[in-house]
Design a protein around this motif. Structure first.
Motif, mmCIF file in Angstrom:
data_model
loop_
_atom_site.group_PDB
_atom_site.id
_atom_site.type_symbol
_atom_site.label_atom_id
_atom_site.label_comp_id
_atom_site.label_asym_id
_atom_site.label_seq_id
_atom_site.Cartn_x
_atom_site.Cartn_y
_atom_site.Cartn_z
ATOM 1 N N GLU A 1 -12.485 -4.118 6.067
ATOM 2 C CA GLU A 1 -11.452 -4.809 5.278
ATOM 3 C C GLU A 1 -11.343 -4.185 3.894
ATOM 4 O O GLU A 1 -12.327 -4.118 3.160
ATOM 5 C CB GLU A 1 -11.786 -6.299 5.171
ATOM 6 C CG GLU A 1 -11.494 -7.032 6.457
ATOM 7 C CD GLU A 1 -11.710 -8.532 6.367
ATOM 8 O OE1 GLU A 1 -11.750 -9.078 5.245
ATOM 9 O OE2 GLU A 1 -11.852 -9.138 7.439
ATOM 10 N N ARG A 2 -10.128 -3.708 3.591
ATOM 11 C CA ARG A 2 -9.934 -2.988 2.326
ATOM 12 C C ARG A 2 -10.070 -3.915 1.115
ATOM 13 O O ARG A 2 -10.496 -3.492 0.051
ATOM 14 C CB ARG A 2 -8.553 -2.343 2.298
ATOM 15 C CG ARG A 2 -8.332 -0.964 2.977
ATOM 16 C CD ARG A 2 -9.380 -0.480 3.833
ATOM 17 N NE ARG A 2 -9.220 0.939 4.219
ATOM 18 C CZ ARG A 2 -9.832 1.497 5.254
ATOM 19 N NH1 ARG A 2 -10.662 0.781 6.008
ATOM 20 N NH2 ARG A 2 -9.675 2.776 5.536
ATOM 21 N N THR B 1 -10.518 0.073 -4.123
ATOM 22 C CA THR B 1 -11.040 0.284 -2.765
ATOM 23 C C THR B 1 -11.345 1.757 -2.514
ATOM 24 O O THR B 1 -12.315 2.080 -1.822
ATOM 25 C CB THR B 1 -10.024 -0.234 -1.733
ATOM 26 O OG1 THR B 1 -9.763 -1.593 -2.070
ATOM 27 C CG2 THR B 1 -10.551 -0.166 -0.318
ATOM 28 N N PRO C 1 -11.841 -6.582 -1.079
ATOM 29 C CA PRO C 1 -13.196 -7.145 -1.147
ATOM 30 C C PRO C 1 -13.175 -8.669 -1.096
ATOM 31 O O PRO C 1 -12.213 -9.293 -1.542
ATOM 32 C CB PRO C 1 -13.712 -6.658 -2.507
ATOM 33 C CG PRO C 1 -12.503 -6.325 -3.300
ATOM 34 C CD PRO C 1 -11.422 -5.945 -2.337
ATOM 35 N N HIS D 1 -17.484 -6.287 1.003
ATOM 36 C CA HIS D 1 -16.340 -6.190 1.914
ATOM 37 C C HIS D 1 -16.798 -6.657 3.292
ATOM 38 O O HIS D 1 -17.954 -6.427 3.661
ATOM 39 C CB HIS D 1 -15.888 -4.727 2.051
ATOM 40 C CG HIS D 1 -15.237 -4.170 0.822
ATOM 41 N ND1 HIS D 1 -13.878 -3.953 0.721
ATOM 42 C CD2 HIS D 1 -15.750 -3.777 -0.361
ATOM 43 C CE1 HIS D 1 -13.598 -3.447 -0.477
ATOM 44 N NE2 HIS D 1 -14.728 -3.326 -1.154
#
Ligand SMILES: Nc1ncnc2c1ncn2[C@@H]1O[C@H](COP(=O)(O)OP(=O)(O)OP(=O)(O)O)[C@@H](O)[C@H]1O
Length: 509
Positions: A120-121, A97, A123, A133
């Motif tokens: 959103e970290r 990330t 994927p 993501h």
């Protein structure tokens, strides 16, 4: 780096016996015999297709993608190889990330949390070229952010360079291999990969398809948020749906699979015959189904475009083919200039009949458009037809659509669904409707030209009278020159005669 990669390719090829695949085909050759003696201890228990698949898998994601593309070239590959390569999966672990965040921050010039309300970290998906993501824009809109894998350009450039060398060697050193058109195949792959490296291009494709299907009751396409897009980042509307491969979940949300399979064919033929712009990467991973039963299209890296000549070719061929009018099929190729004009219609017609007639052994509903087209291309190639890449792309997509449609509804009658599209298109090309359309299309140009018409007519008349004067002068000077040349010729003849007379006189006297 490149040498290391080359060394790896050679080791993997030897480990999986790819060299044997080439040399076995040429076992009687001197090189083949020597090679077998040098590597006498190697024994391979697995079939060649499995070995090729495993070799590509161990060479990494770009080679896996290459194998996937090869699997669709059934016109070039033997069936055992094509079937096995179709099993290749583009599975790659996501990139960290932090790297995704670094790409985004480099592009936006700000921390990610200042660009998106939340990002959103983890994927949602990752493939060899990009990963996706989910996030929210500052106004709360849900989006999907597609990010190119960092450094992927370099990896691709290296692997492609090696593939090009490999293709060249195959082409030069192995006469049999030439039939596989290695250089052409690698060039096609290279174009397809380079296109995938520009997400602005993909975003433009997406936005065009969305415009084409605005208000469609059959297909949803995400909106592109251009202010957030760049070459390595694409931000689009987040779509909610169920992957089409999960048929149980699709049924559970109340979607009728039969209607869905018909809609798939309708969408495809609308893209082809109405818009001349079609989604050409229709594998199940890119197709979702919305709760209201509409399709959701994703991944617009590969799109095909068709012009009026292509559409005409397709409509004419399909209609004639299903009437078993092979002469019309042959004529359509000649009229469009696809095969040389000197081609003998009767020979071409007979060749088409030979490959196509067995297809009609089945009920109409079981006939594959994709396979028919493939057979047609194979025949036409023998008659020196250079099959256009957009038509190969279309044929591959047709195979996908048929596969998908029949998976949803084994009874799907593709011909029944497609015929009205073809006939409507043909009708629109002929008769008064075509005339009206032609006038409508030309009218804006006429509106611009009409007011200038009197001036243009006057100008042309003046020009032509001027040209008349010029022509007269030119003709007069030509006549003078001609007269001069005539006189010169007469003098030369007299001089020659005098010389001959003198010579005769000297000889006799
Ligand atoms: N707009 C979107 N809304 C919701 N999910 C999305 C969206 N775009 C992409 N995804 C998710 O991300 C996955 C991968 O997207 P996409 O196919 O565009 O990426 P890709 O890198 O080209 O993958 P592949 O090469 O495997 O097709 C999709 O299968 C889907 O799950």
């Amino acid at each position: 780096m490149r040498l290391l990669r080359l060394a790896k390719i050679i080791t993997v090829s030897l480990r999986f016996g790819l060299d044997r695949m080439i040399l076995d085909a040429d076992a009687s050759g001197r090189l083949g015999r020597i090679w077998h003696r040098v590597f006498f201890w190697r024994r391979f228990s697995e079939p060649r297709a499995v070995r090729l698949r495993k070799a590509l898998e161990s060479l990494g994601p770009i080679f896996v993608k290459f194998g996937q593309m090869l699997s669709t070239r059934r016109d070039l590959l033997p069936p055992d190889l094509a079937d096995e390569l179709a099993l290749l999966q583009d599975r790659v672990p996501p990139f960290p990330t932090e790297q995704a965040l670094a790409v985004l921050e480099g592009f936006y010039g700000r921390p990610v949390d200042a660009v998106f309300r939340d990002f959103e970290r983890t994927p949602v998906a990752s493939a060899s070229v990009a990963q996706v993501h989910f996030a929210r824009l500052p106004d709360g809109t849900e989006v999907a952010v597609k990010i190119l894998r960092p450094g992927i350009e370099r990896v691709i450039a290296h692997d492609l360079a090696l593939m090009e060398v490999g293709a060249m060697l195959l082409d030069k050193a192995w006469p049999e291999g030439r039939r596989l058109k290695p250089r052409e195949v690698v060039a096609e792959f290279s174009k397809y990969l380079r296109d995938e490296l520009d997400l602005m291009r993909e975003a433009a494709n997406c936005s065009q398809l969305r415009r084409n299907f605005k208000d469609s009751p059959l297909l949803l396409v995400p909106e592109v948020y251009w202010d957030w897009c760049g070459r390595s980042v694409m931000v689009m509307e987040r779509m909610h749906g169920v992957p089409i491969s999960q048929t149980a979940a699709v049924t559970a949300q109340g979607t009728d699979l039969k209607a869905l399979s018909r809609a798939g064919v309708e969408i495809f033929f609308t893209q082809v015959f109405r818009d001349g712009f079609f989604h050409a990467d229709m594998h199940p991973g890119n197709i979702f189904v919305h709760a209201d039963g509409r399709y959701i299209a994703l991944d617009f890296g590969i799109m095909g475009t068709l012009n009026e000549v292509d559409k005409n070719y397709l409509a004419q061929n399909f209609l004639a083919f299903f009437k078993r009018d092979y002469k019309r099929v042959a004529m359509a190729h000649i009229e469009a200039g696809w095969v040389p004009a000197k081609t003998r219609v009767d020979e071409f017609e007979a060749a088409i009949r030979t490959v196509c007639e067995p297809i009609f052994d089945k009920p109409l509903k079981d006939i594959s458009f994709g396979k028919t087209l493939l057979r047609l291309f194979q025949t036409a190639r023998r008659f020196e037809m250079e099959v256009q890449p957009q038509l190969v792309l279309l044929q591959k997509t047709l195979l996908n659509i048929e596969g998908l449609g029949r998976q949803l509804d084994p009874e799907l009658d593709l011909w029944k669904t497609a015929k009205p599209f073809l006939e409507r298109w043909m009708n629109e090309q002929m008769g008064w409707r075509a005339l009206v359309r032609g006038i409508k299309e030309e009218a804006p140009a006429w509106a611009g030209t009409l007011p200038q018409l009197p001036r243009l007519v006057h100008h042309n008349l003046v020009e032509s009278s001027h040209h008349h004067v010029v022509h007269q002068a030119a003709l007069a000077s030509l006549a003078v020159t001609q007269r001069r040349q005539g006189r010169l010729l007469a003098l030369l003849v007299i001089a020659a005669a005098a010389l001959v007379a003198l010579e005769l006189h000297r000889l006799l006297g």
